[in-house]
Scaffold this motif. Structure first.
Motif, PDB file in Angstrom:
ATOM      1  N   TYR A  44     -12.590  12.821   2.286  1.00  0.00           N
ATOM      2  CA  TYR A  44     -11.774  11.939   3.114  1.00  0.00           C
ATOM      3  C   TYR A  44     -10.304  12.241   2.820  1.00  0.00           C
ATOM      4  CZ  TYR A  44     -16.246   9.492   2.607  1.00  0.00           C
ATOM      5  OH  TYR A  44     -17.579   9.188   2.550  1.00  0.00           O
ATOM      6  N   GLY A  45      -9.489  12.209   3.849  1.00  0.00           N
ATOM      7  CA  GLY A  45      -8.065  12.417   3.654  1.00  0.00           C
ATOM      8  C   GLY A  45      -7.671  13.877   3.674  1.00  0.00           C
ATOM      9  N   GLY A  75     -24.886  16.649   0.493  1.00  0.00           N
ATOM     10  CA  GLY A  75     -24.714  15.737   1.620  1.00  0.00           C
ATOM     11  C   GLY A  75     -24.078  16.410   2.807  1.00  0.00           C
ATOM     12  N   ASP A  76     -24.301  15.827   3.989  1.00  0.00           N
ATOM     13  CA  ASP A  76     -23.794  16.429   5.207  1.00  0.00           C
ATOM     14  C   ASP A  76     -22.485  15.812   5.655  1.00  0.00           C
ATOM     15  OD1 ASP A  76     -24.663  13.966   5.984  1.00  0.00           O
ATOM     16  OD2 ASP A  76     -26.117  14.666   7.457  1.00  0.00           O
ATOM     17  N   GLY A  77     -21.880  14.961   4.789  1.00  0.00           N
ATOM     18  CA  GLY A  77     -20.583  14.390   5.124  1.00  0.00           C
ATOM     19  C   GLY A  77     -20.676  13.408   6.269  1.00  0.00           C
ATOM     20  N   ASP A  78     -19.513  13.098   6.876  1.00  0.00           N
ATOM     21  CA  ASP A  78     -19.472  12.227   8.029  1.00  0.00           C
ATOM     22  C   ASP A  78     -18.286  12.634   8.879  1.00  0.00           C
ATOM     23  OD1 ASP A  78     -18.286   9.547   5.929  1.00  0.00           O
ATOM     24  OD2 ASP A  78     -17.150  11.152   6.858  1.00  0.00           O
ATOM     25  N   ALA A  79     -17.828  11.733   9.734  1.00  0.00           N
ATOM     26  CA  ALA A  79     -16.768  12.083  10.668  1.00  0.00           C
ATOM     27  C   ALA A  79     -15.481  12.473   9.966  1.00  0.00           C
ATOM     28  CB  ALA A  79     -16.502  10.911  11.608  1.00  0.00           C
ATOM     29  N   ASP A  80     -15.310  11.994   8.723  1.00  0.00           N
ATOM     30  CA  ASP A  80     -14.100  12.312   7.983  1.00  0.00           C
ATOM     31  C   ASP A  80     -14.294  13.515   7.067  1.00  0.00           C
ATOM     32  OD1 ASP A  80     -13.630   8.827   7.658  1.00  0.00           O
ATOM     33  OD2 ASP A  80     -12.594  10.152   9.027  1.00  0.00           O
ATOM     34  N   SER A  81     -15.468  14.125   7.113  1.00  0.00           N
ATOM     35  CA  SER A  81     -15.779  15.203   6.181  1.00  0.00           C
ATOM     36  C   SER A  81     -15.185  16.531   6.628  1.00  0.00           C
ATOM     37  CB  SER A  81     -17.298  15.345   6.056  1.00  0.00           C
ATOM     38  OG  SER A  81     -17.621  16.474   5.282  1.00  0.00           O
ATOM     39  N   ASP A  82     -14.991  17.408   5.666  1.00  0.00           N
ATOM     40  CA  ASP A  82     -14.518  18.751   6.013  1.00  0.00           C
ATOM     41  C   ASP A  82     -15.661  19.661   6.442  1.00  0.00           C
ATOM     42  OD1 ASP A  82     -14.133  20.010   2.586  1.00  0.00           O
ATOM     43  OD2 ASP A  82     -15.878  19.295   3.671  1.00  0.00           O
ATOM     44  N   GLY A  83     -16.897  19.120   6.427  1.00  0.00           N
ATOM     45  CA  GLY A  83     -18.031  19.907   6.907  1.00  0.00           C
ATOM     46  C   GLY A  83     -18.536  20.917   5.912  1.00  0.00           C
ATOM     47  N   GLY A  84     -18.017  20.889   4.691  1.00  0.00           N
ATOM     48  CA  GLY A  84     -18.414  21.894   3.723  1.00  0.00           C
ATOM     49  C   GLY A  84     -19.825  21.748   3.235  1.00  0.00           C
ATOM     50  N   GLY A  85     -20.410  20.561   3.355  1.00  0.00           N
ATOM     51  CA  GLY A  85     -21.801  20.374   3.002  1.00  0.00           C
ATOM     52  C   GLY A  85     -22.044  20.050   1.550  1.00  0.00           C
ATOM     53  N   GLU A  86     -21.065  20.182   0.672  1.00  0.00           N
ATOM     54  CA  GLU A  86     -21.279  19.933  -0.741  1.00  0.00           C
ATOM     55  C   GLU A  86     -20.665  18.616  -1.206  1.00  0.00           C
ATOM     56  OE1 GLU A  86     -19.832  23.280  -2.872  1.00  0.00           O
ATOM     57  OE2 GLU A  86     -21.380  24.632  -2.131  1.00  0.00           O
ATOM     58  N   PRO A  94       0.828  -1.213   0.000  1.00  0.00           N
ATOM     59  CA  PRO A  94       0.000   0.000   0.000  1.00  0.00           C
ATOM     60  C   PRO A  94       0.860   1.261   0.000  1.00  0.00           C
ATOM     61  CG  PRO A  94      -0.753  -1.569   1.665  1.00  0.00           C
ATOM     62  CD  PRO A  94       0.570  -2.064   1.171  1.00  0.00           C
ATOM     63  N   PRO A  95       0.402   2.306  -0.648  1.00  0.00           N
ATOM     64  CA  PRO A  95       1.133   3.580  -0.619  1.00  0.00           C
ATOM     65  C   PRO A  95       1.251   4.105   0.809  1.00  0.00           C
ATOM     66  CG  PRO A  95      -0.593   3.609  -2.290  1.00  0.00           C
ATOM     67  CD  PRO A  95      -0.828   2.391  -1.453  1.00  0.00           C
ATOM     68  N   GLU A  96       2.344   4.779   1.099  1.00  0.00           N
ATOM     69  CA  GLU A  96       2.536   5.346   2.430  1.00  0.00           C
ATOM     70  C   GLU A  96       1.696   6.600   2.629  1.00  0.00           C
ATOM     71  OE1 GLU A  96       6.617   5.964   3.303  1.00  0.00           O
ATOM     72  OE2 GLU A  96       7.190   3.855   3.058  1.00  0.00           O
ATOM     73  N   GLU A  97       1.522   7.377   1.593  1.00  0.00           N
ATOM     74  CA  GLU A  97       0.804   8.634   1.728  1.00  0.00           C
ATOM     75  C   GLU A  97      -0.707   8.441   1.618  1.00  0.00           C
ATOM     76  OE1 GLU A  97       0.988  11.309  -1.801  1.00  0.00           O
ATOM     77  OE2 GLU A  97       2.331   9.777  -2.604  1.00  0.00           O
ATOM     78  N   GLU A  98      -1.443   9.283   2.313  1.00  0.00           N
ATOM     79  CA  GLU A  98      -2.894   9.265   2.216  1.00  0.00           C
ATOM     80  C   GLU A  98      -3.339   9.935   0.922  1.00  0.00           C
ATOM     81  OE1 GLU A  98      -5.338  10.065   5.756  1.00  0.00           O
ATOM     82  OE2 GLU A  98      -3.446  10.548   6.747  1.00  0.00           O
ATOM     83  N   PHE A  99      -4.518   9.531   0.445  1.00  0.00           N
ATOM     84  CA  PHE A  99      -5.125  10.173  -0.712  1.00  0.00           C
ATOM     85  C   PHE A  99      -6.223  11.129  -0.230  1.00  0.00           C
ATOM     86  CE2 PHE A  99      -4.543   5.978  -3.301  1.00  0.00           C
ATOM     87  CZ  PHE A  99      -3.177   6.169  -3.302  1.00  0.00           C
ATOM     88  N   ARG A 100      -6.534  12.066  -1.050  1.00  0.00           N
ATOM     89  CA  ARG A 100      -7.727  12.899  -0.859  1.00  0.00           C
ATOM     90  C   ARG A 100      -8.830  12.314  -1.735  1.00  0.00           C
ATOM     91  NH1 ARG A 100     -10.162  16.663   2.522  1.00  0.00           N
ATOM     92  NH2 ARG A 100     -11.370  18.213   1.330  1.00  0.00           N
ATOM     93  N   VAL A 101      -9.980  12.067  -1.153  1.00  0.00           N
ATOM     94  CA  VAL A 101     -11.135  11.569  -1.902  1.00  0.00           C
ATOM     95  C   VAL A 101     -12.268  12.569  -1.742  1.00  0.00           C
ATOM     96  CG1 VAL A 101     -12.795   9.697  -2.185  1.00  0.00           C
ATOM     97  CG2 VAL A 101     -10.425   9.178  -1.522  1.00  0.00           C
ATOM     98  N   GLU A 102     -12.809  13.040  -2.857  1.00  0.00           N
ATOM     99  CA  GLU A 102     -13.908  14.002  -2.852  1.00  0.00           C
ATOM    100  C   GLU A 102     -15.037  13.453  -3.718  1.00  0.00           C
ATOM    101  OE1 GLU A 102     -12.306  17.719  -4.177  1.00  0.00           O
ATOM    102  OE2 GLU A 102     -11.215  18.078  -2.296  1.00  0.00           O
ATOM    103  N   LEU A 103     -16.182  13.207  -3.082  1.00  0.00           N
ATOM    104  CA  LEU A 103     -17.310  12.577  -3.774  1.00  0.00           C
ATOM    105  C   LEU A 103     -18.548  13.467  -3.701  1.00  0.00           C
ATOM    106  CD1 LEU A 103     -16.877   8.986  -2.260  1.00  0.00           C
ATOM    107  CD2 LEU A 103     -15.945   9.854  -4.426  1.00  0.00           C
ATOM    108  N   THR A 104     -19.249  13.549  -4.817  1.00  0.00           N
ATOM    109  CA  THR A 104     -20.515  14.280  -4.861  1.00  0.00           C
ATOM    110  C   THR A 104     -21.633  13.340  -4.444  1.00  0.00           C
ATOM    111  OG1 THR A 104     -19.687  15.597  -6.710  1.00  0.00           O
ATOM    112  CG2 THR A 104     -22.063  15.636  -6.290  1.00  0.00           C
ATOM    113  N   PRO A 105     -22.342  13.632  -3.346  1.00  0.00           N
ATOM    114  CA  PRO A 105     -23.396  12.723  -2.882  1.00  0.00           C
ATOM    115  C   PRO A 105     -24.606  12.759  -3.796  1.00  0.00           C
ATOM    116  CG  PRO A 105     -23.371  14.698  -1.551  1.00  0.00           C
ATOM    117  CD  PRO A 105     -22.181  14.791  -2.467  1.00  0.00           C
ATOM    118  N   PRO A 106     -25.446  11.726  -3.735  1.00  0.00           N
ATOM    119  CA  PRO A 106     -26.642  11.695  -4.586  1.00  0.00           C
ATOM    120  C   PRO A 106     -27.531  12.910  -4.416  1.00  0.00           C
ATOM    121  CG  PRO A 106     -26.251   9.530  -3.661  1.00  0.00           C
ATOM    122  CD  PRO A 106     -25.269  10.454  -2.998  1.00  0.00           C
ATOM    123  N   SER A 107     -27.638  13.412  -3.182  1.00  0.00           N
ATOM    124  CA  SER A 107     -28.512  14.561  -2.945  1.00  0.00           C
ATOM    125  C   SER A 107     -27.907  15.851  -3.473  1.00  0.00           C
ATOM    126  CB  SER A 107     -28.774  14.719  -1.446  1.00  0.00           C
ATOM    127  OG  SER A 107     -27.573  15.058  -0.772  1.00  0.00           O
ATOM    128  N   GLY A 108     -26.582  15.846  -3.671  1.00  0.00           N
ATOM    129  CA  GLY A 108     -25.901  17.055  -4.114  1.00  0.00           C
ATOM    130  C   GLY A 108     -25.573  18.007  -3.000  1.00  0.00           C
TER     131      GLY A 108
END
Length: 276
Positions: free
Chosen positions: A213-214, A198-209, A182-196
């Motif tokens: 992760y990462g 979404g409220d994210g989760d514990a790993d979210s930046d809280g931006g709401g859009e 596995p790679p040593e470095e973390e990746f950034r993952v940015e996903l658009t939720p179905p609702s457009g």
């Protein structure tokens, strides 16, 4: 400690949505082939019912679950298929009733489980919340197989955040199961939720859009619709047919091998239009 109730409720809702789909099928439809080789619609529901029973034992009867693990160790190549085959032989109405009863019992057991306790599983032990998340991922993924078999397009929901989170957290496992470091470095993952929105989760930046992760400043990134990412990590669609994009060589490699489930990766799905 984070309240696990939302994932328990989301698992129940995901199961009920699939129940509405299969509950409307005619008896002959249960024999339709799904994209999983050798598995019909009945096999898919039988597998979910079998796994729910195993999870219930893990939470409520450690000795009985240990016996199930011994059976799995005795025939690791066949025990999952054998469980599905046994249930698939039942009349559809009986199979449906058993799945309903089993998942209801599991829901009650998970809700009653003490906080902080980890329960045994075929892989690492899991908390009640983690077990519910894994069950939701499987229910959604096998439900996708059924939807494909009966040519139904299911509207995605923000319950997919649980599937996406497993997929992200399983990154290193996906490399390892392929015999890769596995790679040593973390990746950034940015996903658009179905609702457009979404409220994210514990790993979210809280931006709401986005579901994020990462580290925000990570050099390697993965972006795209949450639905497509979930189809990718459950290996329900080929990468070529999905709008998930990578930046960086390791992130690009990950999209070829990503999986959210334990065990071998399997053959996956061919690209649309490919000759089988």
């Amino acid at each position: 400690m984070t309240d696990p109730t939302p994932v328990f409720d989301d698992l129940r809702d995901e199961s009920e949505e699939l129940d509405r789909l299969v509950g409307e099928l005619g008896e002959d439809d249960w024999a339709l082939a799904t994209p999983a080789a050798g598995w019909t619609v009945a096999h898919q529901i039988a597998h979910l019912a079998w796994t729910d029973r195993s999870a219930l034992l893990a939470v409520t009867d450690l000795a009985a679950f240990a016996e199930e693990v011994e059976k799995a160790l005795a025939d690791p190549e066949r025990f999952v298929d054998d469980g599905a085959e046994e249930g698939a032989g039942l009349p559809p109405a009986q199979l449906l009733a058993e799945w309903r009863a089993g998942r209801d019992a599991l829901h009650k057991a998970l809700c009653a489980a003490p906080r902080g306790v980890r329960f045994p599983w075929y892989g690492p032990p899991m908390s009640a919340a983690s077990m519910a998340t894994a069950r939701l991922m499987e229910t959604w993924a096998h439900g996708q197989d059924i939807a494909d078999a009966v040519h139904v397009l299911r509207p995605p929901t923000d319950r997919l955040r649980h599937v996406a989170r497993i997929g992200v957290r399983a990154r290193d496992f996906a490399f390892g199961v392929q015999g890769l470091t596995p790679p040593e470095e973390e990746f950034r993952v940015e996903l658009t939720p179905p609702s457009g929105d979404g409220d994210g989760d514990a790993d979210s930046d809280g931006g709401g859009e986005l579901w994020t992760y990462g580290p925000e400043d990570a050099a390697q990134r993965v972006t795209g619709p949450a639905l497509d990412f979930c189809l990718l990590v459950t290996r329900r669609a080929h990468r070529a047919d999905l709008a998930v994009r990578a930046q960086g060589a390791d992130a690009d490699r990950w999209l070829d091998i990503a999986q959210a489930f334990a065990g071998p990766p399997g053959a996956g799905r061919p690209p649309k239009g490919a000759t089988k």
